[in-house]
Design a protein around this motif. Structure first.
Motif, PDB file in Angstrom:
ATOM      1  N   LYS A  69      -6.348 -13.656  27.395  1.00  0.00           N
ATOM      2  CA  LYS A  69      -7.477 -13.231  26.570  1.00  0.00           C
ATOM      3  C   LYS A  69      -7.982 -11.895  27.064  1.00  0.00           C
ATOM      4  O   LYS A  69      -7.943 -11.593  28.243  1.00  0.00           O
ATOM      5  CB  LYS A  69      -8.594 -14.267  26.631  1.00  0.00           C
ATOM      6  CG  LYS A  69      -8.262 -15.547  25.911  1.00  0.00           C
ATOM      7  CD  LYS A  69      -9.440 -16.478  25.891  1.00  0.00           C
ATOM      8  CE  LYS A  69      -9.076 -17.754  25.148  1.00  0.00           C
ATOM      9  NZ  LYS A  69     -10.210 -18.696  25.116  1.00  0.00           N
ATOM     10  N   THR A  70      -8.474 -11.107  26.135  1.00  0.00           N
ATOM     11  CA  THR A  70      -8.953  -9.770  26.461  1.00  0.00           C
ATOM     12  C   THR A  70     -10.302  -9.538  25.819  1.00  0.00           C
ATOM     13  O   THR A  70     -10.630 -10.145  24.802  1.00  0.00           O
ATOM     14  CB  THR A  70      -7.941  -8.703  25.998  1.00  0.00           C
ATOM     15  OG1 THR A  70      -8.395  -7.432  26.431  1.00  0.00           O
ATOM     16  CG2 THR A  70      -7.759  -8.713  24.497  1.00  0.00           C
ATOM     17  N   SER A  71     -11.074  -8.666  26.423  1.00  0.00           N
ATOM     18  CA  SER A  71     -12.378  -8.335  25.854  1.00  0.00           C
ATOM     19  C   SER A  71     -12.348  -6.999  25.125  1.00  0.00           C
ATOM     20  O   SER A  71     -13.375  -6.502  24.702  1.00  0.00           O
ATOM     21  CB  SER A  71     -13.435  -8.285  26.968  1.00  0.00           C
ATOM     22  OG  SER A  71     -13.093  -7.292  27.911  1.00  0.00           O
TER      23      SER A  71
ATOM     24  N   ASN B 218     -11.054  -5.520  19.080  1.00  0.00           N
ATOM     25  CA  ASN B 218     -10.201  -6.150  18.079  1.00  0.00           C
ATOM     26  C   ASN B 218     -10.978  -6.166  16.779  1.00  0.00           C
ATOM     27  O   ASN B 218     -11.935  -6.917  16.628  1.00  0.00           O
ATOM     28  CB  ASN B 218      -9.813  -7.583  18.484  1.00  0.00           C
ATOM     29  CG  ASN B 218      -8.724  -7.611  19.512  1.00  0.00           C
ATOM     30  OD1 ASN B 218      -7.653  -7.049  19.294  1.00  0.00           O
ATOM     31  ND2 ASN B 218      -8.988  -8.234  20.645  1.00  0.00           N
TER      32      ASN B 218
ATOM     33  N   THR C  68      -6.255  -5.099  20.608  1.00  0.00           N
ATOM     34  CA  THR C  68      -6.040  -5.075  22.057  1.00  0.00           C
ATOM     35  C   THR C  68      -5.333  -6.349  22.477  1.00  0.00           C
ATOM     36  O   THR C  68      -5.708  -7.447  22.050  1.00  0.00           O
ATOM     37  CB  THR C  68      -7.380  -4.957  22.813  1.00  0.00           C
ATOM     38  OG1 THR C  68      -8.016  -3.739  22.425  1.00  0.00           O
ATOM     39  CG2 THR C  68      -7.169  -4.958  24.317  1.00  0.00           C
TER      40      THR C  68
ATOM     41  N   SER D  57      -3.485  -8.186  26.123  1.00  0.00           N
ATOM     42  CA  SER D  57      -3.357  -8.107  27.578  1.00  0.00           C
ATOM     43  C   SER D  57      -2.377  -9.147  28.077  1.00  0.00           C
ATOM     44  O   SER D  57      -2.255 -10.236  27.497  1.00  0.00           O
ATOM     45  CB  SER D  57      -4.712  -8.342  28.255  1.00  0.00           C
ATOM     46  OG  SER D  57      -5.594  -7.290  27.992  1.00  0.00           O
TER      47      SER D  57
ATOM     48  N   THR E 290      -2.896  -3.955  29.839  1.00  0.00           N
ATOM     49  CA  THR E 290      -3.646  -3.990  28.583  1.00  0.00           C
ATOM     50  C   THR E 290      -3.129  -2.884  27.672  1.00  0.00           C
ATOM     51  O   THR E 290      -2.907  -1.760  28.123  1.00  0.00           O
ATOM     52  CB  THR E 290      -5.146  -3.813  28.844  1.00  0.00           C
ATOM     53  OG1 THR E 290      -5.594  -4.857  29.711  1.00  0.00           O
ATOM     54  CG2 THR E 290      -5.942  -3.864  27.545  1.00  0.00           C
TER      55      THR E 290
ATOM     56  N   THR F 110      -4.054  -1.190  23.895  1.00  0.00           N
ATOM     57  CA  THR F 110      -4.921  -1.090  22.723  1.00  0.00           C
ATOM     58  C   THR F 110      -4.294  -0.076  21.782  1.00  0.00           C
ATOM     59  O   THR F 110      -3.937   1.032  22.196  1.00  0.00           O
ATOM     60  CB  THR F 110      -6.342  -0.641  23.111  1.00  0.00           C
ATOM     61  OG1 THR F 110      -6.898  -1.588  24.021  1.00  0.00           O
ATOM     62  CG2 THR F 110      -7.237  -0.538  21.880  1.00  0.00           C
TER      63      THR F 110
ATOM     64  N   GLU G  49      -8.720 -14.535  36.530  1.00  0.00           N
ATOM     65  CA  GLU G  49      -9.103 -13.839  35.305  1.00  0.00           C
ATOM     66  C   GLU G  49      -8.043 -13.954  34.211  1.00  0.00           C
ATOM     67  O   GLU G  49      -8.270 -13.529  33.083  1.00  0.00           O
ATOM     68  CB  GLU G  49      -9.371 -12.365  35.602  1.00  0.00           C
ATOM     69  CG  GLU G  49     -10.575 -12.151  36.505  1.00  0.00           C
ATOM     70  CD  GLU G  49     -10.891 -10.690  36.737  1.00  0.00           C
ATOM     71  OE1 GLU G  49     -10.724  -9.895  35.797  1.00  0.00           O
ATOM     72  OE2 GLU G  49     -11.292 -10.361  37.852  1.00  0.00           O
TER      73      GLU G  49
END
Length: 194
Positions: free
Chosen positions: A132-134, A137, A143, A145, A160, A162, A184
């Motif tokens: 999962k990525t922050s 999107n 994005t 990861s 990552t 993007t 993480e």
């Protein structure tokens, strides 16, 4: 000290398994982007001086501090502008170890394929997990990861990517890597098969 060896081992194995000019790489901007990422961020992971040496060897001076901040996002470090046959790129190396490559123009699908080709070359026993990525999107911008680590390692490397297909964006792609705790790495849920 032992925790610091895990990301270094991940990068050494990945760098050895993915030559910069792989024969199966597409001969376009995605391949240039992939080679630039491999020759700078990947090759220099854990030793920011290697990025500087690569730039010096290629006759590239760092951007002025004000221009570099566009790529460093408020962190201390250096950035360089690079023109290749396929387009305009930048490389940024922060003092805290994050390395990133940027492309002014990009074909998102080709970049994702190039990045996945790179990650598919990770040798066992290293494992690659989409996480999962922050990152952003939204329509036109995506994005993704991936975490790369040895089994049961306390730390690994977060990759990552993007991309944007919006022609009005000043940059259409960014790939980065950084050493992070494997806690993480929250895997992306896989859709259920019907």
């Amino acid at each position: 000290m032992r925790n610091l060896l895990y990301p270094a081992a991940v990068m050494a194995a990945l760098a050895l398994s993915s030559p910069a000019g792989a024969a199966d790489a597409p001969a376009d901007g995605a391949a240039d982007f992939g080679r630039l990422f491999t020759n700078t961020c990947l090759a220099a992971f854990g030793d920011a001086r290697k990025v500087e040496q690569f730039m010096e060897t290629n006759g590239l001076a760092p951007l002025p501090a004000g221009s570099a901040q566009s790529f460093l996002l408020g962190k201390a470090g250096k950035a360089w502008a690079i023109s290749l046959g396929s387009g305009n790129y930048a490389v940024a190396q922060t003092d805290d170890g994050v390395c990133a490559v940027f492309a002014r123009q990009a074909q998102p699908d080709a970049l994702v394929a190039e990045f996945q080709r790179l990650l598919n070359s990770v040798p066992a026993p290293l494992q690659v997990t989409e996480v999962k990525t922050s990152g952003p999107n939204r329509e036109g911008t995506h994005t993704r990861s991936w975490g790369v680590n040895a089994p049961d390692a306390p730390s690994g490397v977060l990759f990552t990517l993007t991309t944007s297909n919006d022609p009005s964006m000043p940059l259409q792609a960014m790939a980065s890597m950084a050493s992070v705790s494997t806690s993480e790495f929250i895997p992306v849920a896989t859709p259920k098969q019907r």
